[in-house]
Design an enzyme around this catalytic site. Structure first.
Site, PDB file in Angstrom:
ATOM      1  N   ASP A  52       0.842  -1.195   0.000  1.00 11.22           N
ATOM      2  CA  ASP A  52       0.000   0.000   0.000  1.00 11.22           C
ATOM      3  C   ASP A  52       0.879   1.246   0.000  1.00 11.22           C
ATOM      4  OD1 ASP A  52      -1.743   2.067   0.444  1.00 11.22           O
ATOM      5  OD2 ASP A  52      -2.470   1.361   2.391  1.00 11.22           O
ATOM      6  N   GLU A 132      29.268  12.052   5.256  1.00 11.93           N
ATOM      7  CA  GLU A 132      29.727  12.170   6.644  1.00 11.93           C
ATOM      8  C   GLU A 132      28.497  12.174   7.554  1.00 11.93           C
ATOM      9  OE1 GLU A 132      32.100  15.683   7.066  1.00 11.93           O
ATOM     10  OE2 GLU A 132      33.587  15.066   5.577  1.00 11.93           O
ATOM     11  N   GLU A 134      26.786  12.567  10.938  1.00 10.00           N
ATOM     12  CA  GLU A 134      26.939  13.113  12.286  1.00 10.00           C
ATOM     13  C   GLU A 134      25.682  12.800  13.091  1.00 10.00           C
ATOM     14  OE1 GLU A 134      29.867  16.939  11.316  1.00 10.00           O
ATOM     15  OE2 GLU A 134      27.724  17.277  11.667  1.00 10.00           O
ATOM     16  N   GLU A 213      32.654  13.838  17.901  1.00 15.01           N
ATOM     17  CA  GLU A 213      32.562  15.146  17.257  1.00 15.01           C
ATOM     18  C   GLU A 213      32.596  16.263  18.298  1.00 15.01           C
ATOM     19  OE1 GLU A 213      32.612  17.290  15.079  1.00 15.01           O
ATOM     20  OE2 GLU A 213      32.778  16.254  13.171  1.00 15.01           O
ATOM     21  N   GLU A 361      33.255  19.698  -1.055  1.00 14.87           N
ATOM     22  CA  GLU A 361      32.346  19.186  -0.027  1.00 14.87           C
ATOM     23  C   GLU A 361      31.144  20.121   0.083  1.00 14.87           C
ATOM     24  OE1 GLU A 361      32.483  18.273   4.817  1.00 14.87           O
ATOM     25  OE2 GLU A 361      33.779  19.793   3.908  1.00 14.87           O
ATOM     26  N   ARG A 363      28.260  21.239   2.355  1.00 13.58           N
ATOM     27  CA  ARG A 363      28.146  21.152   3.806  1.00 13.58           C
ATOM     28  C   ARG A 363      26.761  21.498   4.356  1.00 13.58           C
ATOM     29  NH1 ARG A 363      32.407  20.881   6.822  1.00 13.58           N
ATOM     30  NH2 ARG A 363      31.526  22.243   8.449  1.00 13.58           N
TER      31      ARG A 363
END
Length: 470
Positions: A52, A132, A134, A213, A361, A363
């Site tokens: 569905d 990448e 995060e 990070e 890159e 971002r």
């Protein structure tokens, strides 16, 4: 023996008694259907199964029969997150009609059409991407959205605010924005990432590295080496799936929300991008060009920046996305480019010195996007720049050559509504080659505008603090 019979034999050899079929819906959410191996036939693998589509955002209930067809590779993969051996397949979406045909708004199909369009223009043979991912790993996330009570509480051993049970400052606590490349014991989620990366590599995804990070309360990143477009989009979808499941097994909660904590670093989903021509020709490289980039690469870059306000609706399709895109958190707020500049929408990596490494890159994006639609929109914007031989220099940078105080002519939208309005005005480049359709974009804009309206009309706890005493 045909390929479908061979696949069934492989499934049995792996002693997988279940086969899992994964489908990505209109908005980028992963869904699945599981069928016992005893019911898997050649025809089931070749022609797929019905579902569905109205519950996937593909159509209204009046015309909602669709078919999911598994993508058959030369080998069978096992789902690394399930306890019992379970074969797993990604699926393409087809319209269920007299003549079954690919559904024009299938996200995987849209990315495939964008790549075919690139090849038809003779620009390149392959577009490669290095995502990448995060995300934050919390101990828990408690959310309440009742009419009379609205709250979100984050529990984190690394959080500088203390735990749920006490106000003491443990050794594992990290200062605000102080988490970058932290080591254990402060990096409390190291083993969770290790196991997630093991599972990703078991599926063939080429992990470049992983680390803690900037965000103090458990922010992490897993970065991948460059890979083909469809592989990269699959990697993003399955990467989120694997990280979430692995976190749960380790007693944590994985959040890919762009801005889960006010005052902390947000979660982006940056993508490195490089094109290759026939026989691996390095079409992005010119030793005499800016940062070793060719005129074609710079035109591609100019196309992305020209259409950045519009594609932001697709690469950043949540209201929360724009709480991340503010100054002061290494977030790209301006449509510009520069060498080694993390505040620019497009960064040219200074460490990519070899001809085969010449890339850029993007971002701006985050993990609330549908990766198939996001990569396709970036690709189409860049191709429009190549077709028009756009030159980014002077108009969009490079930042290191511009006067102090210089501002680019356009900015990244400040809200989802602003981004959707930009897409409404500027979307013809997405329709080229029949890649996106007008109807699909209209539905996307309409659905996402409802997200904006819900947030705009819902009382926020901070409003009580700001206005209750007036």
């Amino acid at each position: 023996m045909d390929k479908y019979t061979k696949i069934i034999e492989q499934i049995k050899a792996l002693e997988a008694d279940m086969v899992d079929f994964k489908i990505v819906d209109f908005y980028g959410r992963l869904r699945h259907v599981t069928i016992p191996t005893t019911n898997i036939t050649d025809k089931k693998l070749q022609f797929g199964f019905g579902f569905d589509g109205s519950n996937f955002g593909f159509a209204e209930t009046g015309k909602s029969d669709f078919v999911a067809r598994p993508v058959i590779k030369d080998f069978v993969e096992l789902d690394p997150c399930l306890e019992d051996p379970t074969a797993t397949f990604m699926c393409d979406v087809y319209e269920a009609a007299q003549d079954v045909k690919p559904y024009e708004s299938d996200p995987r199909g849209i990315l495939r059409k964008a790549c075919n369009y690139m090849q038809s223009l003779g620009v390149a043979d392959m577009a490669t991407w290095g995502p990448e991912l995060e995300f934050y790993l919390f101990n828990d996330l408690l959310v309440r959205t009742d009419p009379q009570a609205m709250s979100a509480e984050i529990i984190s051993d690394e959080g500088y605010w203390g735990s749920q049970d006490d106000d003491y400052s443990f050794a594992t606590r990290l200062p605000k924005k102080g988490g970058y490349h932290s080591v254990p014991p402060n990096d409390t989620q190291y083993q969770t990432r290790v196991e997630a990366v093991r599972r990703l590599t078991s599926l063939g995804y080429d992990v470049k590295y992983h680390h803690h990070e900037v965000g103090g309360p458990g922010q992490c990143e897993v970065e991948f080496n460059l890979m083909d477009s469809m592989v990269a989009a699959d990697c993003i979808i399955l990467g989120k799936y694997i990280i979430r499941n692995t976190a749960q097994e380790f007693g944590s909660y994985a959040s890919f929300l762009p801005k889960p904590i006010f005052g902390e670093a947000g979660n982006g989903l940056h993508v490195h991008f490089l094109m290759k021509g026939k026989n691996g020709e390095l079409v992005f490289h010119d030793p005499n060009g800016y940062m070793g980039l060719s005129k074609m690469a710079l035109s591609f870059l100019a196309g992305i920046l020209t259409h950045a306000p519009a594609i932001t609706a697709i690469t950043n399709p949540s209201t929360n996305s724009y709480k991340r895109l503010v100054r002061g958190y290494e977030a790209p707020c301006n449509c510009c480019y520069g060498m080694a500049n993390r505040n620019a929408a497009v960064r040219i990596p200074a460490y990519a010195t070899q001809p085969e490494e010449k890339r850029f890159e993007y971002r701006v994006g985050d993990a609330t996007f549908n990766p198939y639609l996001a990569l396709a929109s970036i690709l189409m914007a860049g191709l429009d720049g190549v077709k028009k031989s756009l030159d980014p220099e002077g108009k969009f940078g490079p930042l290191e050559k511009m006067d102090k105080g210089w501002e680019p002519p356009v900015s990244i939208p400040a809200s989802l509504k602003e981004a959707l309005e930009a897409l409404q005005k500027d979307h013809q480049f997405l329709l080229d080659g029949g890649v996106f359709t007008k109807g699909m974009l209209e539905k996307f804009i309409s659905d996402k505008m409802q997200d904006h309206l819900r947030i705009e009309r819902t009382p926020h706890p901070v409003e009580f603090e700001m206005y209750e005493l007036i």
